[in-house]
Scaffold this motif. Structure first.
Motif, PDB file in Angstrom:
ATOM      1  N   UNK A  14      55.805  42.059  36.920  1.00  0.00           N
ATOM      2  CA  UNK A  14      55.415  42.059  38.335  1.00  0.00           C
ATOM      3  C   UNK A  14      56.478  42.596  39.279  1.00  0.00           C
ATOM      4  N   UNK A  15      57.168  43.640  38.859  1.00  0.00           N
ATOM      5  CA  UNK A  15      58.220  44.227  39.685  1.00  0.00           C
ATOM      6  C   UNK A  15      57.606  45.163  40.715  1.00  0.00           C
ATOM      7  N   UNK A  16      58.218  45.222  41.866  1.00  0.00           N
ATOM      8  CA  UNK A  16      57.809  46.202  42.862  1.00  0.00           C
ATOM      9  C   UNK A  16      58.187  47.576  42.321  1.00  0.00           C
ATOM     10  N   UNK A  17      57.457  48.589  42.722  1.00  0.00           N
ATOM     11  CA  UNK A  17      57.830  49.932  42.307  1.00  0.00           C
ATOM     12  C   UNK A  17      56.745  50.672  41.550  1.00  0.00           C
ATOM     13  N   UNK A  18      55.509  50.213  41.622  1.00  0.00           N
ATOM     14  CA  UNK A  18      54.419  50.996  41.096  1.00  0.00           C
ATOM     15  C   UNK A  18      54.110  50.843  39.620  1.00  0.00           C
ATOM     16  N   UNK A  19      54.656  49.829  38.954  1.00  0.00           N
ATOM     17  CA  UNK A  19      54.306  49.619  37.559  1.00  0.00           C
ATOM     18  C   UNK A  19      52.836  49.244  37.451  1.00  0.00           C
ATOM     19  N   UNK A  20      52.203  49.593  36.357  1.00  0.00           N
ATOM     20  CA  UNK A  20      50.765  49.381  36.187  1.00  0.00           C
ATOM     21  C   UNK A  20      50.401  47.907  36.066  1.00  0.00           C
ATOM     22  N   UNK A  21      51.145  47.133  35.322  1.00  0.00           N
ATOM     23  CA  UNK A  21      50.764  45.745  35.039  1.00  0.00           C
ATOM     24  C   UNK A  21      51.526  44.754  35.911  1.00  0.00           C
ATOM     25  N   UNK A  22      51.320  44.843  37.219  1.00  0.00           N
ATOM     26  CA  UNK A  22      52.038  43.975  38.146  1.00  0.00           C
ATOM     27  C   UNK A  22      51.325  42.644  38.386  1.00  0.00           C
ATOM     28  N   UNK A  23      50.105  42.492  37.918  1.00  0.00           N
ATOM     29  CA  UNK A  23      49.342  41.246  38.023  1.00  0.00           C
ATOM     30  C   UNK A  23      48.919  40.839  36.613  1.00  0.00           C
ATOM     31  N   UNK A  24      49.142  39.569  36.249  1.00  0.00           N
ATOM     32  CA  UNK A  24      48.667  39.075  34.951  1.00  0.00           C
ATOM     33  C   UNK A  24      47.267  38.516  35.157  1.00  0.00           C
ATOM     34  N   UNK A  25      46.295  39.114  34.447  1.00  0.00           N
ATOM     35  CA  UNK A  25      44.918  38.657  34.585  1.00  0.00           C
ATOM     36  C   UNK A  25      44.127  38.961  33.322  1.00  0.00           C
ATOM     37  N   UNK A  26      43.203  38.082  32.986  1.00  0.00           N
ATOM     38  CA  UNK A  26      42.276  38.384  31.895  1.00  0.00           C
ATOM     39  C   UNK A  26      41.227  39.386  32.360  1.00  0.00           C
ATOM     40  N   UNK A  27      40.665  40.089  31.418  1.00  0.00           N
ATOM     41  CA  UNK A  27      39.492  40.932  31.673  1.00  0.00           C
ATOM     42  C   UNK A  27      38.448  40.591  30.622  1.00  0.00           C
ATOM     43  N   UNK A  28      37.199  40.785  30.947  1.00  0.00           N
ATOM     44  CA  UNK A  28      36.145  40.469  29.989  1.00  0.00           C
ATOM     45  C   UNK A  28      34.776  40.599  30.595  1.00  0.00           C
ATOM     46  N   UNK A  29      33.825  39.948  29.957  1.00  0.00           N
ATOM     47  CA  UNK A  29      32.438  40.054  30.409  1.00  0.00           C
ATOM     48  C   UNK A  29      31.653  38.822  29.974  1.00  0.00           C
ATOM     49  N   UNK A  30      30.509  38.660  30.598  1.00  0.00           N
ATOM     50  CA  UNK A  30      29.577  37.567  30.297  1.00  0.00           C
ATOM     51  C   UNK A  30      30.198  36.200  30.546  1.00  0.00           C
ATOM     52  N   UNK A  31      30.939  36.082  31.653  1.00  0.00           N
ATOM     53  CA  UNK A  31      31.671  34.865  31.989  1.00  0.00           C
ATOM     54  C   UNK A  31      31.272  34.402  33.390  1.00  0.00           C
ATOM     55  N   UNK A  32      31.049  33.095  33.535  1.00  0.00           N
ATOM     56  CA  UNK A  32      30.829  32.494  34.851  1.00  0.00           C
ATOM     57  C   UNK A  32      31.761  31.303  35.000  1.00  0.00           C
ATOM     58  N   UNK A  33      31.864  30.779  36.194  1.00  0.00           N
ATOM     59  CA  UNK A  33      32.668  29.584  36.486  1.00  0.00           C
ATOM     60  C   UNK A  33      34.085  29.685  35.922  1.00  0.00           C
ATOM     61  N   UNK A  34      34.724  30.814  36.168  1.00  0.00           N
ATOM     62  CA  UNK A  34      36.077  31.125  35.691  1.00  0.00           C
ATOM     63  C   UNK A  34      37.111  30.331  36.485  1.00  0.00           C
ATOM     64  N   UNK A  35      38.072  29.730  35.787  1.00  0.00           N
ATOM     65  CA  UNK A  35      39.210  29.071  36.425  1.00  0.00           C
ATOM     66  C   UNK A  35      40.461  29.334  35.588  1.00  0.00           C
ATOM     67  N   UNK A  36      41.469  29.956  36.199  1.00  0.00           N
ATOM     68  CA  UNK A  36      42.749  30.267  35.551  1.00  0.00           C
ATOM     69  C   UNK A  36      43.824  29.359  36.122  1.00  0.00           C
ATOM     70  N   UNK A  37      44.631  28.773  35.227  1.00  0.00           N
ATOM     71  CA  UNK A  37      45.807  27.999  35.627  1.00  0.00           C
ATOM     72  C   UNK A  37      47.018  28.546  34.869  1.00  0.00           C
ATOM     73  N   UNK A  38      48.132  28.716  35.581  1.00  0.00           N
ATOM     74  CA  UNK A  38      49.394  29.208  35.013  1.00  0.00           C
ATOM     75  C   UNK A  38      50.433  28.093  35.121  1.00  0.00           C
ATOM     76  N   UNK A  39      51.155  27.856  34.000  1.00  0.00           N
ATOM     77  CA  UNK A  39      52.178  26.809  33.944  1.00  0.00           C
ATOM     78  C   UNK A  39      53.505  27.406  33.495  1.00  0.00           C
TER      79      UNK A  39
END
Length: 141
Positions: free
Chosen positions: A55-80
């Motif tokens: 998540x460094x500033x400067x235009x890197x592609x993967x600056x946000x950590x997130x899942x991707x997928x399909x056929x999902x509802x009621x999504x909740x992400x927690x980071x520890x």
């Protein structure tokens, strides 16, 4: 594609798929190139989790950590963190199979490089509850 491309789903350029099964698409570009492929849509929830992000500033592609997928509802992400302190949570769905993610900060404070833990709860389109968990690396350059 370009403005001369034709996507054939029958009578419409858009097709909403509500049932599992085989679906095909033919794509014509210009007058000569025709592509045909078939897809199996299972209806089962699928989520993919990156194993690292930077998540460094400067235009890197993967600056946000997130899942991707399909056929999902009621999504909740927690980071520890490694001491099991909750750093972040979101239930945001941003469309096209992408979900809300973490920028590597708690408020305005930058988190250090290291191993972090995620817990994701969600439901399938049929309402079945799921829970995934794992680790990923936050990399600082």
């Amino acid at each position: 594609g370009d403005s001369s491309s034709i996507y054939s789903w029958g009578s419409s350029a858009i097709r909403v798929v509500n049932e599992p099964g085989w679906y095909s698409i033919s794509i014509q570009t210009g007058t000569t190139n025709v592509f045909y492929t078939a897809y199996f849509i299972s209806g089962e929830p699928i989520l993919y989790y990156p194993n690292a992000f930077s998540p460094n500033e400067g235009g890197f592609i993967n600056t946000i950590w997130r899942p991707v997928g399909e056929n999902v509802t009621d999504y909740l992400l927690k980071i520890y963190d490694s001491q099991q302190h909750l750093l972040f949570k979101t239930n945001q769905s941003i469309g096209n199979g992408a979900f809300g993610g973490w920028n590597g900060k708690v408020g305005d404070n930058i988190c250090p490089a290291g191993t972090y833990y995620y817990v994701v709860t969600y439901k399938s389109l049929q309402g079945v509850k799921h829970k995934d968990s794992g680790t990923f690396q936050l990399i600082r350059i």
